[in-house]
Design an enzyme around this catalytic site. Sequence first.
Site, PDB file in Angstrom:
ATOM      1  CD  GLU A 162      -3.033  -0.769   2.242  1.00 35.96           C
ATOM      2  OE1 GLU A 162      -2.783  -0.072   3.389  1.00 35.96           O
ATOM      3  OE2 GLU A 162      -4.071  -1.411   2.113  1.00 35.96           O
ATOM      4  CD  GLU A 250      -4.582  -5.271   3.234  1.00 34.86           C
ATOM      5  OE1 GLU A 250      -3.523  -5.382   3.020  1.00 34.86           O
ATOM      6  OE2 GLU A 250      -4.941  -4.272   3.961  1.00 34.86           O
TER       7      GLU A 250
END
Length: 324
Positions: A162, A250
């Site tokens: 991320e 995710e």
Amino acid sequence: MKFVLVVALALAVLVNVGFSKDAALETVSKHGQLSLNGVDIVDEHGEKLQLKGMSLFWDVWMPQYYNKESIDGVHDNCHSNVVRAAISVVTEEDGGYVETPDECLERLYAVVDAAIEDDIYVIIDWHDHAADTHLNYSLEFFDIVSKKYSGVPNIIYETFNEPTGQSWNDILKPYHEAVINTIRANDPDNIIVVGTPTWSQSVDQAAANPITGQKNIMYTLHFYAGTHKQWLRDTATNALNQGLPIFVTEYGTVNADATDPVDEAESRLWWNWLDEHNISYANWAISDKEEGASALAPNTTSIQVCQEEFLTESGRLVVAQNKA
Ligand SMILES: *[C@@H]1O[C@H](CO)[C@@H](O)[C@H](O)[C@H]1NC(C)=O
Ligand SMILES: *[C@@H]1O[C@H](CO)[C@@H](O)[C@H](O)[C@H]1NC(C)=O
Ligand SMILES: *[C@@H]1O[C@H](CO)[C@@H](O)[C@H](O)[C@H]1NC(C)=O
């Protein structure tokens, strides 16, 4: 066992689908080497394949689930055909690959080897928010792992979990290209998933300037159903329509900070959208931390992973979805 197999085969014929909706049955020995056809993952027979499964928690914080017993549970009890190893790179107090590479690699290998034995796909995730600031570690790590597992069909690489505010055009795209080149020198084919800006939500920025001259590259979309809603599905639908292959490495059923409550209604909207587009997904997380996103109740041991009595509210919904 034989009876179960016969019933399963009969059911498969009755509903007349090439594959079961129970992800646990759609194994690597059945589907083999994956590649992309447009935005879709296809198996070695050229059939579309959707992966559904679980992400592990940061390895330095939940090392107790980085082993064979736990991966057996992820496959058998959480009905997954993919598991994600979230290898910590830098954490405030507990280190990660930059400080303790050997420990992180040992945990990673335990998970990857278990996934290979259990016949499921495995995502090797560089779990970082600032990977662009220590590219040399990324290159070292992906060189080591892609050499070790070159040609193994189970493997999927995820280069940068991320990113936060980094620019796609100026920082992230060049970062991914460097890592992709390193992996491709060892492993020409396996799927590589690359992180997108804003905690892997801004797939629109990647769609406007995708990586070219490479094959089997996908782009990360992360969502937490309590926070991210129709606007993010709209952004992602536009990116798909522009030809961007998306993998949800995710997602959570709860808020973006991983806390309660479980938003079942919004999670269902997301799952419907994902299934409609055959997008693959992995739930955050195989964790027993006391927070809404955890699939496991506090103090769940590795042999208890995903057993019914140890699932949380979120865990129960996710498991039902993985086999539906
Ligand atoms: C990465 O670069 C830093 C800064 O130059 C250096 O201290 C470190 O040893 C390097 N690590 C690797 C794995 O190359
Ligand atoms: C998803 O995959 C299934 C099975 O191959 C296929 O029937 C369906 O058309 C696919 N959906 C989309 C939107 O491509
Ligand atoms: C988990 O284990 C710890 C340490 O043994 C204990 O203090 C705690 O009460 C346990 N939590 C639950 C919910 O069982």
